[in-house]
Design a protein around this motif. Structure first.
Motif, PDB file in Angstrom:
ATOM      1  N   ALA A 149     -19.194 126.198  19.998  1.00  0.00           N
ATOM      2  CA  ALA A 149     -18.706 124.487  20.515  1.00  0.00           C
ATOM      3  C   ALA A 149     -16.984 124.081  20.359  1.00  0.00           C
ATOM      4  O   ALA A 149     -17.084 123.987  19.426  1.00  0.00           O
ATOM      5  CB  ALA A 149     -19.328 124.030  20.989  1.00  0.00           C
ATOM      6  N   LYS A 192     -18.567 118.583  20.149  1.00  0.00           N
ATOM      7  CA  LYS A 192     -19.458 118.975  19.000  1.00  0.00           C
ATOM      8  C   LYS A 192     -19.872 117.871  19.005  1.00  0.00           C
ATOM      9  O   LYS A 192     -21.617 116.811  18.262  1.00  0.00           O
ATOM     10  CB  LYS A 192     -18.098 118.541  17.912  1.00  0.00           C
ATOM     11  N   THR A 194     -21.825 116.499  22.371  1.00  0.00           N
ATOM     12  CA  THR A 194     -23.765 116.759  22.647  1.00  0.00           C
ATOM     13  C   THR A 194     -24.048 117.088  21.155  1.00  0.00           C
ATOM     14  O   THR A 194     -25.514 116.506  20.999  1.00  0.00           O
ATOM     15  CB  THR A 194     -23.088 117.239  23.410  1.00  0.00           C
ATOM     16  N   TRP A 195     -23.470 118.065  20.454  1.00  0.00           N
ATOM     17  CA  TRP A 195     -24.593 118.092  19.063  1.00  0.00           C
ATOM     18  C   TRP A 195     -25.046 116.954  18.595  1.00  0.00           C
ATOM     19  O   TRP A 195     -26.267 117.339  17.861  1.00  0.00           O
ATOM     20  CB  TRP A 195     -23.390 119.227  18.136  1.00  0.00           C
TER      21      TRP A 195
END
Length: 124
Positions: free
Chosen positions: A46, A52, A54-55
């Motif tokens: 990513a 990032k 989103t993670w």
């Protein structure tokens, strides 16, 4: 405490939905995983800031989910489902002996039966 975690959980859910919807589609989607050329595992990480984010949001969402589960388990640990069931009492309908309908339009049970019996619908 539970309400604070629940509000954070809901805000994380909305932020996660927004972050996923804002990401650029690569055109493959789930269809790229089945067969033809690309393979299921990609070596590309990513790279974007949105990926990032989103993670991070996903990990925080899972943490709040686990926290809410633990809180709910602690709240219910001292009681049984049988303890929460009512045994009639205030929910029972008392028969006045007049045969009149109550405010719901239902007949009260006859005086000779148990007060826990279900109400009979009015025949029109």
């Amino acid at each position: 405490m539970e309400n604070v975690v629940l509000i954070i959980h809901l805000l994380l859910a909305l932020a996660l939905i927004g972050a996923v919807l804002l990401q650029r589609s690569d055109g493959g989607g789930l269809g790229a995983m089945g067969g033809g050329g690309g393979g299921a595992v990609s070596t590309r990480a990513a790279a974007t800031g949105l990926g990032k984010l989103t993670w991070i949001l996903a990990i925080a969402f899972i943490c709040t989910s686990l926290t809410l589960t633990v809180i709910a388990a602690q709240k219910a640990s001292g009681s049984s489902i049988m303890d929460r069931l009512t045994t009639g009492g205030s929910d029972a309908v008392e028969d006045t002996g007049t045969g009149a309908l109550d405010t719901d339009g239902l007949l009260p049970p006859p005086a000779s039966t148990n007060t826990d019996a279900p109400l009979v619908p009015r025949a029109d």
